[in-house]
Write a protein that holds these residues in place. Structure first.
Motif, mmCIF file in Angstrom:
data_model
loop_
_atom_site.group_PDB
_atom_site.id
_atom_site.type_symbol
_atom_site.label_atom_id
_atom_site.label_comp_id
_atom_site.label_asym_id
_atom_site.label_seq_id
_atom_site.Cartn_x
_atom_site.Cartn_y
_atom_site.Cartn_z
ATOM 1 N N VAL A 1 0.970 0.377 -11.349
ATOM 2 C CA VAL A 1 0.384 0.385 -9.996
ATOM 3 C C VAL A 1 1.059 -0.673 -9.128
ATOM 4 O O VAL A 1 1.399 -0.429 -7.964
ATOM 5 N N ARG B 1 -8.238 4.556 -0.102
ATOM 6 C CA ARG B 1 -7.093 4.140 -0.914
ATOM 7 C C ARG B 1 -7.554 3.395 -2.166
ATOM 8 O O ARG B 1 -6.985 3.557 -3.248
ATOM 9 N N ARG C 1 -6.625 6.464 -10.319
ATOM 10 C CA ARG C 1 -5.302 6.491 -10.945
ATOM 11 C C ARG C 1 -5.230 5.516 -12.109
ATOM 12 O O ARG C 1 -4.703 5.847 -13.184
ATOM 13 N N GLU D 1 4.756 0.414 -8.281
ATOM 14 C CA GLU D 1 4.964 1.679 -7.573
ATOM 15 C C GLU D 1 4.215 1.786 -6.246
ATOM 16 O O GLU D 1 4.421 2.740 -5.498
ATOM 17 N N SER D 2 3.328 0.824 -5.941
ATOM 18 C CA SER D 2 2.543 0.888 -4.697
ATOM 19 C C SER D 2 3.228 0.093 -3.583
ATOM 20 O O SER D 2 3.981 -0.851 -3.844
ATOM 21 N N ASN D 3 2.924 0.477 -2.350
ATOM 22 C CA ASN D 3 3.526 -0.187 -1.184
ATOM 23 C C ASN D 3 2.759 -1.431 -0.743
ATOM 24 O O ASN D 3 3.298 -2.284 -0.046
ATOM 25 N N GLU D 4 1.478 -1.528 -1.111
ATOM 26 C CA GLU D 4 0.659 -2.675 -0.701
ATOM 27 C C GLU D 4 1.130 -3.958 -1.392
ATOM 28 O O GLU D 4 1.806 -3.907 -2.429
ATOM 29 N N HIS E 1 -8.652 5.875 -4.695
ATOM 30 C CA HIS E 1 -7.473 6.522 -5.281
ATOM 31 C C HIS E 1 -6.836 5.625 -6.347
ATOM 32 O O HIS E 1 -6.469 6.099 -7.428
ATOM 33 N N LEU E 2 -6.719 4.343 -6.038
ATOM 34 C CA LEU E 2 -6.122 3.399 -6.982
ATOM 35 C C LEU E 2 -6.969 3.274 -8.251
ATOM 36 O O LEU E 2 -6.437 3.243 -9.373
ATOM 37 N N ILE F 1 -7.133 -3.118 2.217
ATOM 38 C CA ILE F 1 -6.845 -1.744 1.787
ATOM 39 C C ILE F 1 -8.065 -0.862 2.074
ATOM 40 O O ILE F 1 -9.204 -1.248 1.801
ATOM 41 N N TRP G 1 0.998 -7.247 -3.670
ATOM 42 C CA TRP G 1 0.421 -7.412 -5.003
ATOM 43 C C TRP G 1 -0.917 -8.153 -4.946
ATOM 44 O O TRP G 1 -1.831 -7.847 -5.710
ATOM 45 N N LEU H 1 -3.568 -5.675 -4.057
ATOM 46 C CA LEU H 1 -3.827 -4.761 -5.177
ATOM 47 C C LEU H 1 -4.608 -5.460 -6.294
ATOM 48 O O LEU H 1 -5.516 -4.867 -6.886
#
Length: 533
Positions: free
Chosen positions: A72, A223, A230, A75-78, A226-227, A219, A80, A83
Motif C-alpha cells: 500500500v 478512499r 484492500r 503503490e499509493s499516491n498519498e 478502499h484502503l 484522505i 506515507w 497512509l
C-alpha cells in the motif's frame, strides 16, 4: 553508483531476513522438544490446544499485514504519513475487536474444545491481538523502505524472548509443583511477551523513520474505506498458505479431544493421546524448512524472468521449483517415516503412536508443493483462485476430521489433514498447468526419485538392524539407542538418497547450481558419474 549500492544493500537485507526467518523456524521447531520433556504429553496437549489461536494472529501479522502495508505504501499516491495514520486507526480498531472477541469468548471456545480449563490460557493469548497494529505497521514500513535487517532483528528478538520465557518459566513452574494448566499459561505469556519485545525493538530502530501518529488525516472517507478493504483482502490472500497448517491445527483443537472422549476414552488418556499426536508438528516443520528453504530460493528467479518477458526461462524455473520441492519433500517424508520410532523416542522419550506420526508427516509432501507453488502464483499476480483452493482444502479437513476420527481413531485426524492438503496441492498443480501449460516433472525424474527412495529405505533398514543389535549387545539404554539409531540412520539415508539421485541425474548440474549449496552437490554429481563411466 548510489543505485548500485542501494541494490546491494537490498540484496544483503533479503539474505539477512531469509537467514533470520530460517533461524526463527528452526527455533520454533526445536523449543517444543524440551518443553514437551518438561510437561509431558498432557502438558503438551494443553499448550497445543491454545497455540493455534495466537499463531493465527502472529502469522497473519508477519506474513500478511506487514507485506500488504508495504505494498500500500509503495503503490499509493498519498504521503506515507497520511497512509500510516489511516492504517493505524483501522488496525487499532480491528485489534480491539479481536482482543475483546477472543477474551470474552474464551470460556465458550474452551467448552467447544471440551476442556473448560483452557479458558484462562485463551484469555492470556488474546492480549497478543493488541500487538498487531504496531508490529504490522513497523514491519510494513521497514519492508517498504528496504530496511529488511530491522525486520530480521525484530523477528529474532521475538523468538528468543518467547522461547526463553517458555522454557525457563515452565521449568520454574514444574519445579514448584504447579498444575500443567499453569505451565501452559506461562508458555502462552511467553508468546505474548515475545511479540511485545518485537514491538519494542522495532520502535527503537524505526522511531525516527516510521511516524505513527493519531493526527487527523486529509484522505477522504471513501478512499480510506478502499484502503482498508484492500489491506484486509490482500493480507488474508497472501498469508493463507502460511496460515493453512495453523488452521488445520485449530480444527484438530476443536475436534480430536472431544471426539476421543465421546468415543469412550478416559479424559487423561485422551489428553495424552492428543499431546502425542501434536508431536508431529515439529517433525513436519523439519521437513518443510528443508523443502521450502531450497525451493523458495528459486521463486524470485521466476518473477524476474516474467518481468523480462522470458517465458521459456520462467517455465524452466517453475519446473525446477516443483522438482526441488518434490525431491526434498519425498526424501524428508520417507526418511522420517523410516526412523520414526527412534526419532520419536529420541525427541519425546517414548515411541508411542509412531505409526500415526508416520502418517502425520506425510503432510510434508503436500506442503512442500503448496508453499512454493503459492509463492510462484502470487508472484505472477494470481491470488484469488489459489486462495480459494486453500480454503477448499480447509473445508475438506473440516468435513473429514470428525468422521475419520470416529472411524480410525486419532489416525483419522492425520488422514483428514492429508486429504485436505492433497486436494489443495493437486488442484494447484492443475491450475498452474492451465495458466502455464508445461510438464512439471519428467519420467526420468519420477523414476530416479522412486529408485532413490527405495535405495534409502533398503540402506536405512539394514543400518537400523545392525546398530540396534550392537546397542542391545552392549546394554545401551532405550533412549540412547533411539538417539544413536535416529541420528546415524538419517545420515545413512541422506547419503544413499543423494548418491542415487546423482547417479540417475534427476536434476542437471546447472539446476543444482541455482540452489543454495547446490554447487557442492553438482560437483558430487559430476564425480559420481565420472566414476560410473
Amino acid at each position: 553508483m548510489s543505485k548500485s549500492n542501494g541494490m546491494k544493500d537490498y540484496a544483503k537485507g533479503v539474505m539477512v531476513l531469509t537467514l533470520a526467518m530460517l533461524f526463527v523456524k528452526v527455533l520454533s521447531m526445536v523449543y517444543r522438544i524440551p518443553f514437551q520433556n518438561l510437561v509431558g504429553d498432557e502438558g503438551f496437549y494443553i499448550y497445543q490446544q491454545v497455540y493455534p489461536f495466537v499463531a493465527v494472529f502472529m502469522t497473519w501479522t508477519a506474513s500478511g499485514l506487514a507485506i500488504a502495508i508495504s505494498r500500500v505504501l509503495t503503490e499509493s499516491n498519498e504521503s506515507w504519513d497520511e497512509l500510516m495514520r489511516v492504517m493505524l486507526r483501522y488496525l487499532v480498531a480491528l485489534a480491539l475487536v479481536l482482543f475483546i472477541g477472543l477474551y470474552s469468548l474464551s470460556s465458550f471456545f474452551a467448552s467447544m474444545m471440551g476442556d473448560s480449563g483452557l479458558a484462562p490460557l485463551l484469555k492470556v493469548g488474546s492480549y497478543i491481538a493488541l500487538t498487531i497494529p504496531f508490529l504490522a505497521l513497523y514491519k510494513g514500513h521497514a519492508q517498504a523502505t528496504g530496511d529488511l535487517h530491522v525486520v530480521a532483528k525484530s523477528q529474532v528478538a521475538e523468538q528468543l524472548v518467547r522461547v526463553a520465557i517458555i522454557l525457563v518459566g515452565t521449568w520454574l513452574v514444574m519445579r514448584a509443583g504447579a498444575s500443567l494448566y499453569i505451565a501452559g499459561e506461562v508458555a502462552t505469556i511467553g508468546t505474548v511477551v515475545g511479540e511485545v519485545a518485537g514491538v519494542l525493538v522495532l520502535y527503537v530502530l524505526l522511531r525516527k523513520k516510521a511516524h505513527i501518529s493519531w493526527k487527523r488525516t486529509t484522505i477522504s472517507r471513501a478512499r480510506q474505506w478502499h484502503l482498508m478493504k484492500r489491506l484486509t483482502i490482500y493480507s488474508i490472500g497472501i498469508s493463507l498458505s502460511s496460515l493453512l497448517l495453523i488452521l488445520f491445527q485449530l480444527v484438530d483443537s476443536f475436534t480430536i479431544f472431544e471426539t476421543l472422549v465421546d468415543k469412550g476414552m478416559a479424559i487423561n488418556e485422551a489428553m495424552a493421546e492428543k499431546g502425542i499426536y501434536d508431536r508431529g508438528q515439529p517433525l513436519v516443520q523439519v521437513g518443510l524448512v528443508l523443502a521450502s528453504s531450497l525451493s523458495m530460493a528459486i521463486v524470485p528467479l521466476i518473477t524476474t524472468a516474467m518481468k523480462r518477458h522470458q517465458k521459456a526461462e520462467a517455465a524452466n524455473y517453475m519446473r525446477l521449483t516443483f522438482s526441488v520441492s518434490m525431491l526434498v519433500g519425498v526424501a524428508a517424508t520417507a526418511g522420517l517415516m523410516l526412523v520414526m520410532p527412534y526419532m520419536n523416542a529420541m525427541m519425546f522419550k517414548t515411541n508411542a503412536l509412531s505409526g500415526v506420526l508416520s502418517l502425520f508427516v506425510l503432510q510434508i509432501v503436500w506442503l512442500s508443493i503448496i508453499m512454493p507453488m503459492m509463492a510462484v502464483l502470487q508472484g505472477l499476480g494470481y491470488t484469488k483462485h489459489p486462495s480459494l483452493l486453500l480454503i477448499g482444502g480447509l473445508i475438506v479437513k473440516l468435513l473429514c476430521n470428525d468422521v475419520f476420527i470416529q472411524w480410525f481413531g486419532i489416525a483419522g485426524a492425520a488422514l483428514a489433514s492429508n486429504a485436505g492438503l492433497a486436494f489443495t496441492a493437486l488442484l494447484l498443480i492443475r491450475f498452474i498447468k492451465k495458466v502455464y501449460p508445461i510438464s512439471l516433472v519428467s519420467p526420468t525424474f519420477t523414476r530416479g526419485v522412486l529408485l532413490a527412495t527405495l535405495a534409502m529405505a533398503f540402506a536405512v533398514e539394514i543400518w537400523i538392524f545392525g546398530i540396534t543389535f550392537m546397542c542391545a549387545t552392549y546394554n545401551v539404554s532405550f533412549r540412547m539407542t533411539a538417539t544413536i539409531t535416529a541420528l546415524t540412520a538419517v545420515c545413512v539415508g541422506a547419503i544413499a538418497f543423494l548418491t542415487v539421485c546423482a547417479k540417475r541425474e534427476v536434476l542437471s548440474v546447472e539446476d543444482w547450481s541455482v540452489l543454495p549449496l547446490g554447487r557442492r552437490v553438482a560437483a558430487f554429481q559430476l564425480y559420481v558419474n565420472r566414476v560410473k563411466k
